[in-house]
Write a protein that holds these residues in place. Sequence first.
Motif, mmCIF file in Angstrom:
data_model
loop_
_atom_site.group_PDB
_atom_site.id
_atom_site.type_symbol
_atom_site.label_atom_id
_atom_site.label_comp_id
_atom_site.label_asym_id
_atom_site.label_seq_id
_atom_site.Cartn_x
_atom_site.Cartn_y
_atom_site.Cartn_z
ATOM 1 N N GLU A 14 3.129 0.209 8.462
ATOM 2 C CA GLU A 14 3.532 1.601 8.668
ATOM 3 C C GLU A 14 2.883 2.506 7.618
ATOM 4 N N LEU A 15 2.817 1.998 6.393
ATOM 5 C CA LEU A 15 2.189 2.779 5.330
ATOM 6 C C LEU A 15 0.699 2.982 5.621
ATOM 7 N N GLN A 16 0.031 1.921 6.073
ATOM 8 C CA GLN A 16 -1.395 2.025 6.401
ATOM 9 C C GLN A 16 -1.631 2.961 7.583
ATOM 10 N N ALA A 18 0.049 5.632 8.312
ATOM 11 C CA ALA A 18 0.314 7.041 8.000
ATOM 12 C C ALA A 18 -1.013 7.789 7.941
ATOM 13 N N HIS A 19 -1.032 8.980 8.514
ATOM 14 C CA HIS A 19 -2.281 9.718 8.659
ATOM 15 C C HIS A 19 -2.731 10.473 7.425
ATOM 16 N N SER A 20 -1.842 10.635 6.462
ATOM 17 C CA SER A 20 -2.228 11.395 5.278
ATOM 18 C C SER A 20 -1.503 10.837 4.061
ATOM 19 N N TRP A 21 -2.020 11.202 2.896
ATOM 20 C CA TRP A 21 -1.376 10.801 1.654
ATOM 21 C C TRP A 21 0.036 11.376 1.579
ATOM 22 N N GLN A 22 0.256 12.580 2.088
ATOM 23 C CA GLN A 22 1.583 13.179 2.054
ATOM 24 C C GLN A 22 2.584 12.346 2.850
ATOM 25 N N GLN A 23 2.168 11.833 4.003
ATOM 26 C CA GLN A 23 3.046 10.969 4.800
ATOM 27 C C GLN A 23 3.322 9.665 4.057
ATOM 28 N N GLN A 24 2.287 9.100 3.444
ATOM 29 C CA GLN A 24 2.480 7.872 2.671
ATOM 30 C C GLN A 24 3.436 8.112 1.511
ATOM 31 N N TYR A 25 3.259 9.225 0.823
ATOM 32 C CA TYR A 25 4.083 9.572 -0.328
ATOM 33 C C TYR A 25 5.553 9.706 0.085
ATOM 34 N N LYS A 26 5.807 10.340 1.227
ATOM 35 C CA LYS A 26 7.180 10.468 1.721
ATOM 36 C C LYS A 26 7.784 9.098 2.015
ATOM 37 N N LEU A 27 7.007 8.223 2.616
ATOM 38 C CA LEU A 27 7.491 6.863 2.886
ATOM 39 C C LEU A 27 7.820 6.138 1.586
ATOM 40 N N ILE A 28 6.940 6.250 0.604
ATOM 41 C CA ILE A 28 7.138 5.578 -0.682
ATOM 42 C C ILE A 28 8.418 6.078 -1.349
ATOM 43 N N ILE A 29 8.634 7.378 -1.353
ATOM 44 C CA ILE A 29 9.860 7.927 -1.950
ATOM 45 C C ILE A 29 11.085 7.452 -1.174
ATOM 46 N N SER A 82 8.785 -1.349 -4.589
ATOM 47 C CA SER A 82 9.345 -1.972 -3.387
ATOM 48 C C SER A 82 8.249 -2.600 -2.527
ATOM 49 N N LEU A 83 7.034 -2.017 -2.581
ATOM 50 C CA LEU A 83 5.906 -2.594 -1.851
ATOM 51 C C LEU A 83 5.548 -3.975 -2.393
ATOM 52 N N LEU A 84 5.822 -4.187 -3.671
ATOM 53 C CA LEU A 84 5.594 -5.498 -4.282
ATOM 54 C C LEU A 84 6.754 -6.445 -3.969
ATOM 55 N N LEU A 85 7.975 -5.948 -4.165
ATOM 56 C CA LEU A 85 9.154 -6.794 -4.000
ATOM 57 C C LEU A 85 9.274 -7.331 -2.582
ATOM 58 N N VAL A 86 8.911 -6.524 -1.599
ATOM 59 C CA VAL A 86 9.015 -6.963 -0.212
ATOM 60 C C VAL A 86 8.080 -8.155 0.052
ATOM 61 N N GLN A 87 7.053 -8.306 -0.760
ATOM 62 C CA GLN A 87 6.103 -9.404 -0.583
ATOM 63 C C GLN A 87 6.512 -10.678 -1.319
ATOM 64 N N GLY A 107 -5.858 -2.857 -0.767
ATOM 65 C CA GLY A 107 -6.020 -2.743 0.676
ATOM 66 C C GLY A 107 -5.301 -1.537 1.257
ATOM 67 N N LEU A 108 -4.242 -1.095 0.593
ATOM 68 C CA LEU A 108 -3.506 0.084 1.043
ATOM 69 C C LEU A 108 -4.184 1.377 0.591
#
Length: 139
Positions: A14-16, A18-29, A82-87, A107-108
């Motif tokens: 889902e993170l990959q 995302a069409h923009s850094w802003q969308q990725q940033y919102k997901l990360i938060i 969390s991107l690390l912990l999930v792995q 890769g992300l």
Amino acid sequence: MTYHDDLSAISLAELQAAHSWQQQYKLIIHWGKLISPKPTLRVADKVIRGCEVPVWLGHIVEQERHYFALDADSSVIKGLASLLLVQVNGKTSSELSGLDLQGELRGLGLEKHLTPSRNNGLNAIIARIYQHLNDSDLP
């Protein structure tokens, strides 16, 4: 203290997608908010050096599976972690052997959007995860 935050909503795909850094940033938060506060984790021997904001990481092994607990004051850092912990959470040592957390993050493509201090902090968290994994596999 719980080592079992529910991170099932986190999707690297889902993170990959995302069409923009802003969308990725919102997901990360958003994903950072999935990590619950852990006041009992906030002790000196659990703090990670190299992070601009204080970050604490704990590790346990239950039934040969690794679990990490993390706390920080920053939703962004918690989201990135969390991107690390999930792995790694809930996996055995053999399942984790050969895992390249830095490679997964490269890769992300996040490093080009993060400040040097956030990249350094993320690398410090990765180093501490590997340290725990190596220490727990000692006879």
